[in-house]
Design a protein around this motif. Sequence first.
Motif, PDB file in Angstrom:
ATOM      1  N   SER A   1       0.826  -1.207   0.000  1.00  0.00           N
ATOM      2  CA  SER A   1       0.000   0.000   0.000  1.00  0.00           C
ATOM      3  C   SER A   1       0.864   1.262   0.000  1.00  0.00           C
ATOM      4  O   SER A   1       0.509   2.259  -0.635  1.00  0.00           O
ATOM      5  CB  SER A   1      -0.974  -0.003   1.181  1.00  0.00           C
ATOM      6  OG  SER A   1      -0.273   0.089   2.404  1.00  0.00           O
ATOM      7  N   ILE A   2       2.007   1.205   0.667  1.00  0.00           N
ATOM      8  CA  ILE A   2       2.934   2.349   0.648  1.00  0.00           C
ATOM      9  C   ILE A   2       3.472   2.554  -0.764  1.00  0.00           C
ATOM     10  O   ILE A   2       3.540   3.687  -1.257  1.00  0.00           O
ATOM     11  CB  ILE A   2       4.075   2.146   1.655  1.00  0.00           C
ATOM     12  CG1 ILE A   2       3.544   2.250   3.086  1.00  0.00           C
ATOM     13  CG2 ILE A   2       5.194   3.161   1.433  1.00  0.00           C
ATOM     14  CD1 ILE A   2       4.532   1.841   4.148  1.00  0.00           C
ATOM     15  N   VAL A   3       3.847   1.474  -1.423  1.00  0.00           N
ATOM     16  CA  VAL A   3       4.372   1.583  -2.788  1.00  0.00           C
ATOM     17  C   VAL A   3       3.292   2.089  -3.732  1.00  0.00           C
ATOM     18  O   VAL A   3       3.561   2.936  -4.595  1.00  0.00           O
ATOM     19  CB  VAL A   3       4.947   0.230  -3.261  1.00  0.00           C
ATOM     20  CG1 VAL A   3       5.251   0.260  -4.746  1.00  0.00           C
ATOM     21  CG2 VAL A   3       6.210  -0.097  -2.485  1.00  0.00           C
ATOM     22  N   ASN A   4       2.055   1.606  -3.591  1.00  0.00           N
ATOM     23  CA  ASN A   4       0.971   2.107  -4.441  1.00  0.00           C
ATOM     24  C   ASN A   4       0.772   3.603  -4.254  1.00  0.00           C
ATOM     25  O   ASN A   4       0.585   4.343  -5.219  1.00  0.00           O
ATOM     26  CB  ASN A   4      -0.330   1.360  -4.154  1.00  0.00           C
ATOM     27  CG  ASN A   4      -0.330  -0.018  -4.756  1.00  0.00           C
ATOM     28  OD1 ASN A   4       0.364  -0.290  -5.726  1.00  0.00           O
ATOM     29  ND2 ASN A   4      -1.110  -0.907  -4.172  1.00  0.00           N
ATOM     30  N   SER A   5       0.829   4.060  -3.016  1.00  0.00           N
ATOM     31  CA  SER A   5       0.713   5.495  -2.758  1.00  0.00           C
ATOM     32  C   SER A   5       1.896   6.247  -3.361  1.00  0.00           C
ATOM     33  O   SER A   5       1.720   7.316  -3.946  1.00  0.00           O
ATOM     34  CB  SER A   5       0.627   5.755  -1.255  1.00  0.00           C
ATOM     35  OG  SER A   5       0.585   7.147  -1.011  1.00  0.00           O
ATOM     36  N   LEU A   6       3.088   5.681  -3.221  1.00  0.00           N
ATOM     37  CA  LEU A   6       4.276   6.310  -3.807  1.00  0.00           C
ATOM     38  C   LEU A   6       4.107   6.473  -5.316  1.00  0.00           C
ATOM     39  O   LEU A   6       4.363   7.547  -5.869  1.00  0.00           O
ATOM     40  CB  LEU A   6       5.526   5.474  -3.501  1.00  0.00           C
ATOM     41  CG  LEU A   6       6.825   5.921  -4.162  1.00  0.00           C
ATOM     42  CD1 LEU A   6       7.320   7.214  -3.538  1.00  0.00           C
ATOM     43  CD2 LEU A   6       7.882   4.836  -4.037  1.00  0.00           C
ATOM     44  N   VAL A   7       3.644   5.427  -5.972  1.00  0.00           N
ATOM     45  CA  VAL A   7       3.475   5.477  -7.430  1.00  0.00           C
ATOM     46  C   VAL A   7       2.363   6.446  -7.799  1.00  0.00           C
ATOM     47  O   VAL A   7       2.554   7.343  -8.627  1.00  0.00           O
ATOM     48  CB  VAL A   7       3.189   4.075  -7.997  1.00  0.00           C
ATOM     49  CG1 VAL A   7       2.765   4.151  -9.447  1.00  0.00           C
ATOM     50  CG2 VAL A   7       4.419   3.201  -7.859  1.00  0.00           C
ATOM     51  N   ASN A   8       1.174   6.290  -7.194  1.00  0.00           N
ATOM     52  CA  ASN A   8       0.011   7.080  -7.594  1.00  0.00           C
ATOM     53  C   ASN A   8       0.093   8.537  -7.162  1.00  0.00           C
ATOM     54  O   ASN A   8      -0.382   9.420  -7.886  1.00  0.00           O
ATOM     55  CB  ASN A   8      -1.270   6.465  -7.041  1.00  0.00           C
ATOM     56  CG  ASN A   8      -1.536   5.103  -7.630  1.00  0.00           C
ATOM     57  OD1 ASN A   8      -1.158   4.817  -8.758  1.00  0.00           O
ATOM     58  ND2 ASN A   8      -2.182   4.241  -6.859  1.00  0.00           N
ATOM     59  N   ASP A   9       0.686   8.801  -5.987  1.00  0.00           N
ATOM     60  CA  ASP A   9       0.654  10.150  -5.430  1.00  0.00           C
ATOM     61  C   ASP A   9       1.955  10.934  -5.592  1.00  0.00           C
ATOM     62  O   ASP A   9       1.928  12.163  -5.530  1.00  0.00           O
ATOM     63  CB  ASP A   9       0.293  10.082  -3.940  1.00  0.00           C
ATOM     64  CG  ASP A   9      -1.029   9.370  -3.707  1.00  0.00           C
ATOM     65  OD1 ASP A   9      -1.903   9.465  -4.584  1.00  0.00           O
ATOM     66  OD2 ASP A   9      -1.180   8.723  -2.656  1.00  0.00           O
ATOM     67  N   ILE A  10       3.077  10.241  -5.794  1.00  0.00           N
ATOM     68  CA  ILE A  10       4.372  10.935  -5.863  1.00  0.00           C
ATOM     69  C   ILE A  10       5.009  10.815  -7.248  1.00  0.00           C
ATOM     70  O   ILE A  10       5.441  11.811  -7.823  1.00  0.00           O
ATOM     71  CB  ILE A  10       5.353  10.382  -4.797  1.00  0.00           C
ATOM     72  CG1 ILE A  10       4.746  10.422  -3.396  1.00  0.00           C
ATOM     73  CG2 ILE A  10       6.691  11.087  -4.853  1.00  0.00           C
ATOM     74  CD1 ILE A  10       4.551  11.784  -2.812  1.00  0.00           C
ATOM     75  N   ILE A  11       5.079   9.607  -7.786  1.00  0.00           N
ATOM     76  CA  ILE A  11       5.817   9.386  -9.041  1.00  0.00           C
ATOM     77  C   ILE A  11       4.994   9.759 -10.270  1.00  0.00           C
ATOM     78  O   ILE A  11       5.479  10.451 -11.169  1.00  0.00           O
ATOM     79  CB  ILE A  11       6.307   7.929  -9.127  1.00  0.00           C
ATOM     80  CG1 ILE A  11       7.350   7.673  -8.037  1.00  0.00           C
ATOM     81  CG2 ILE A  11       6.883   7.620 -10.499  1.00  0.00           C
ATOM     82  CD1 ILE A  11       7.820   6.253  -7.941  1.00  0.00           C
ATOM     83  N   MET A  12       3.740   9.297 -10.339  1.00  0.00           N
ATOM     84  CA  MET A  12       2.953   9.493 -11.554  1.00  0.00           C
ATOM     85  C   MET A  12       2.562  10.956 -11.828  1.00  0.00           C
ATOM     86  O   MET A  12       2.564  11.359 -12.993  1.00  0.00           O
ATOM     87  CB  MET A  12       1.717   8.598 -11.540  1.00  0.00           C
ATOM     88  CG  MET A  12       2.047   7.107 -11.614  1.00  0.00           C
ATOM     89  SD  MET A  12       3.258   6.654 -12.857  1.00  0.00           S
ATOM     90  CE  MET A  12       2.285   6.777 -14.330  1.00  0.00           C
ATOM     91  N   PRO A  13       2.251  11.791 -10.821  1.00  0.00           N
ATOM     92  CA  PRO A  13       1.921  13.194 -11.152  1.00  0.00           C
ATOM     93  C   PRO A  13       3.055  13.936 -11.883  1.00  0.00           C
ATOM     94  O   PRO A  13       2.788  14.570 -12.909  1.00  0.00           O
ATOM     95  CB  PRO A  13       1.593  13.817  -9.789  1.00  0.00           C
ATOM     96  CG  PRO A  13       1.062  12.671  -8.990  1.00  0.00           C
ATOM     97  CD  PRO A  13       1.912  11.490  -9.422  1.00  0.00           C
ATOM     98  N   PRO A  14       4.323  13.848 -11.433  1.00  0.00           N
ATOM     99  CA  PRO A  14       5.365  14.522 -12.219  1.00  0.00           C
ATOM    100  C   PRO A  14       5.551  13.916 -13.613  1.00  0.00           C
ATOM    101  O   PRO A  14       5.793  14.644 -14.580  1.00  0.00           O
ATOM    102  CB  PRO A  14       6.641  14.339 -11.388  1.00  0.00           C
ATOM    103  CG  PRO A  14       6.185  14.033 -10.020  1.00  0.00           C
ATOM    104  CD  PRO A  14       4.860  13.353 -10.164  1.00  0.00           C
ATOM    105  N   ILE A  15       5.403  12.589 -13.716  1.00  0.00           N
ATOM    106  CA  ILE A  15       5.510  11.955 -15.037  1.00  0.00           C
ATOM    107  C   ILE A  15       4.379  12.452 -15.923  1.00  0.00           C
ATOM    108  O   ILE A  15       4.583  12.774 -17.098  1.00  0.00           O
ATOM    109  CB  ILE A  15       5.514  10.415 -14.919  1.00  0.00           C
ATOM    110  CG1 ILE A  15       6.821   9.946 -14.291  1.00  0.00           C
ATOM    111  CG2 ILE A  15       5.323   9.773 -16.292  1.00  0.00           C
ATOM    112  CD1 ILE A  15       6.889   8.454 -14.023  1.00  0.00           C
TER     113      ILE A  15
END
Length: 145
Positions: free
Chosen positions: A31-45
Amino acid sequence: MGIISEFKEFAVKGNAVDMAVGIIIGAAFGSIVNSLVNDIIMPPIGMLTGGINFADMFIALDGEAYASLAEAQAVSAPTINYGLFINAVISFIIVAFAVFMLVRQINALKRQPAPLDPTTKECPYCKETIAIGAIKCKHCTADLK
């Protein structure tokens, strides 16, 4: 009663408890990794790719045009959600890398220390074990110079 006592023994063994703790921690880590991807990594991408929201990348199979995936799902339109698949692949890569790093560290801790220099040697004549610095074999009295 034999099966119940056998199950109790299995359930409280170290391996079963360790596995349960690992699964719980793994789920929390996921769940931490999903949040990292959805909330941190994907918006800048998404910003770098012109404001694309990967979560809204989909193909509607009914031929209609929908503004968002949520709108398509609200009318129960069949969709191929390839944006969510991209998010899942990125999450998997992050989890796989984290597991790789963890296993790598565990293996580094398990490595055996380098073997110590030998303190004995074999007599070339009688093949008995003697001290490394011996100049005469104590078994066959051969000169080892």
